[in-house]
Write an enzyme that holds these catalytic residues in place. Structure first.
Site, PDB file in Angstrom:
ATOM      1  N   GLY A 160      74.569  39.546  85.349  1.00  0.00           N
ATOM      2  CA  GLY A 160      75.007  40.561  85.879  1.00  0.00           C
ATOM      3  C   GLY A 160      76.387  40.716  85.734  1.00  0.00           C
ATOM      4  N   ARG A 184      82.096  55.024 105.448  1.00  0.00           N
ATOM      5  CA  ARG A 184      81.400  55.038 106.449  1.00  0.00           C
ATOM      6  C   ARG A 184      81.355  53.941 107.466  1.00  0.00           C
ATOM      7  NH1 ARG A 184      76.091  57.831 103.945  1.00  0.00           N
ATOM      8  NH2 ARG A 184      76.567  56.428 102.230  1.00  0.00           N
ATOM      9  N   HIS A 222      86.282  59.723 104.473  1.00  0.00           N
ATOM     10  CA  HIS A 222      85.335  60.023 105.633  1.00  0.00           C
ATOM     11  C   HIS A 222      86.204  60.115 106.864  1.00  0.00           C
ATOM     12  CE1 HIS A 222      81.490  60.322 107.336  1.00  0.00           C
ATOM     13  NE2 HIS A 222      81.527  59.168 108.151  1.00  0.00           N
ATOM     14  N   LYS A 227      74.010  67.383 117.920  1.00  0.00           N
ATOM     15  CA  LYS A 227      72.725  66.716 117.269  1.00  0.00           C
ATOM     16  C   LYS A 227      72.904  65.400 117.994  1.00  0.00           C
ATOM     17  CE  LYS A 227      75.117  64.635 113.545  1.00  0.00           C
ATOM     18  NZ  LYS A 227      74.988  64.436 111.988  1.00  0.00           N
ATOM     19  N   ARG A 241      71.838  61.169 117.179  1.00  0.00           N
ATOM     20  CA  ARG A 241      71.344  60.338 116.013  1.00  0.00           C
ATOM     21  C   ARG A 241      71.032  59.078 116.825  1.00  0.00           C
ATOM     22  NH1 ARG A 241      73.162  60.011 110.541  1.00  0.00           N
ATOM     23  NH2 ARG A 241      74.550  61.679 110.875  1.00  0.00           N
ATOM     24  N   GLY A 299      70.732  64.219 102.561  1.00  0.00           N
ATOM     25  CA  GLY A 299      70.605  65.656 102.735  1.00  0.00           C
ATOM     26  C   GLY A 299      69.974  65.692 104.168  1.00  0.00           C
ATOM     27  N   GLY A 300      69.555  65.052 104.978  1.00  0.00           N
ATOM     28  CA  GLY A 300      68.651  65.244 106.289  1.00  0.00           C
ATOM     29  C   GLY A 300      69.558  65.921 107.426  1.00  0.00           C
TER      30      GLY A 300
END
Length: 327
Positions: A47, A105, A139, A203, A205, A237-238
């Site tokens: 690898g 992120r 981000h 929302k 989370r 995509g949630g």
């Protein structure tokens, strides 16, 4: 009598591309009218990655493009090795072009004993020998401060907004942020689209369950309007699919998704297809293979923007001027 040596050596732009997304590098090279420098690149049986450039790079202005798609760690390591090879071969300046910044992120500690991996990535590139970073739609803007050197933070919004403006002229548009954290971006979109109103989705989370989101309620006027849901990336995509369904339930006439980075992991494509969105618009900062595309998806090319930025950096021009002084 010996002729005098020239006082200023001629600048030499050289373009290098990793194996993650060679098509993007080729498209950038066509816009720049330069050839991609040939290289050997392969993996050993265990690898490990090997890279060797087949032309002299001494004294050149090197631009190294890599798209950090899955498997992200392999392509991150390959770009680091390319930078190291250029440094050891006496390239004059090395600019790393990462349209999608890996680990973006993880830009702060949410709880104790967590890494700040976005900072680690910046440190790795600095250690490898990078002089400058170029990325599209980070981000969070604070990532610019993680790298000890120039960082060009490019916006895809003008490209995406031009498409929306051209295709949906005459519609009553509301710009929607999928969460409260993107409202500033929504405001910029709203200004670009001529003062459209904005809305956002409140929302919750669970921090212990990544990639799972519960959408709550829409804040703002969406009934009877064309809603443009904007975000920097779509991974599983949630979040975005939940936002579309919430907007349609609240009476939106239609919903269009516009995002920069189409990561599209796992069930993302199916979720987007089933969400009820009229159109899904991405840029090609990351490769989106044919099996992840569907008829309502539009993919816009980021290559012209990258080529213009490379030209400005090479000529010691202004990257900020490409974004009306805002980048």
């Amino acid at each position: 009598m010996n002729p005098q040596m020239p006082g200023t050596p001629k600048k030499n732009l050289m373009l290098f591309g990793g194996r993650a997304y060679p098509e993007l590098t080729e498209e950038v090279s066509k816009h720049l009218n330069v050839t991609v420098t040939p290289q050997q690149a392969y993996d050993f049986a265990n690898g490990e990655i090997f890279v060797r450039f087949e032309e002299s790079v001494r004294g050149c202005d090197a631009f190294v493009i890599q798209s950090h798609t899955a498997p992200i760690n392999q392509w991150l390591m390959e770009q680091l090795i390319m930078v190291d090879a250029l440094k050891r071969a006496s390239a004059k300046r090395i600019t790393v072009i990462m349209p999608f910044y890996p680990y973006s992120r993880q830009d702060k500690k949410h709880r104790g004993r967590e890494p700040i991996s976005a900072r680690l990535v910046a440190d790795l590139f600095k250690t490898a020998g990078a002089d400058r970073l170029v990325s599209v739609d980070l981000h969070t803007a604070q990532i610019q401060g993680f790298f000890d050197g120039p960082v060009d933070h490019l916006w895809a919004m003008p490209l995406l907004a031009d498409h929306i403006r051209g295709k949906y002229a005459g519609h009553e548009i509301t710009v929607v942020s999928p969460d409260s954290g993107r409202t500033k971006l929504a405001e910029k979109w709203a200004d670009t689209l001529g003062g459209a109103p904005i809305a956002f989705i409140h929302k919750t989370r669970d921090p212990l369950r990544p990639n799972e989101v519960v959408s709550n309620r829409v804040v703002g006027k969406v009934e009877g309007r064309l809603c443009i849901v904007i975000d920097d990336m779509v991974d599983t995509g949630g979040t975005i699919a939940g936002a579309v369904k919430q907007l349609l339930n609240e009476g939106a006439a239609d919903v269009v998704i516009a995002a920069t980075h189409g990561i599209l992991s796992g069930p993302a494509t199916q979720r987007l297809q089933d969400s009820g969105a009229r159109e899904v618009v991405f840029t090609d900062t990351l490769p989106i293979p044919a099996e992840k595309r569907f008829p309502k998806m539009t993919v816009l090319s980021i290559a012209p923007l990258l080529a213009r930025v490379i030209q400005e950096v090479f000529e010691d021009g202004s990257v900020t001027s490409l974004f009306d002084g805002n980048a």
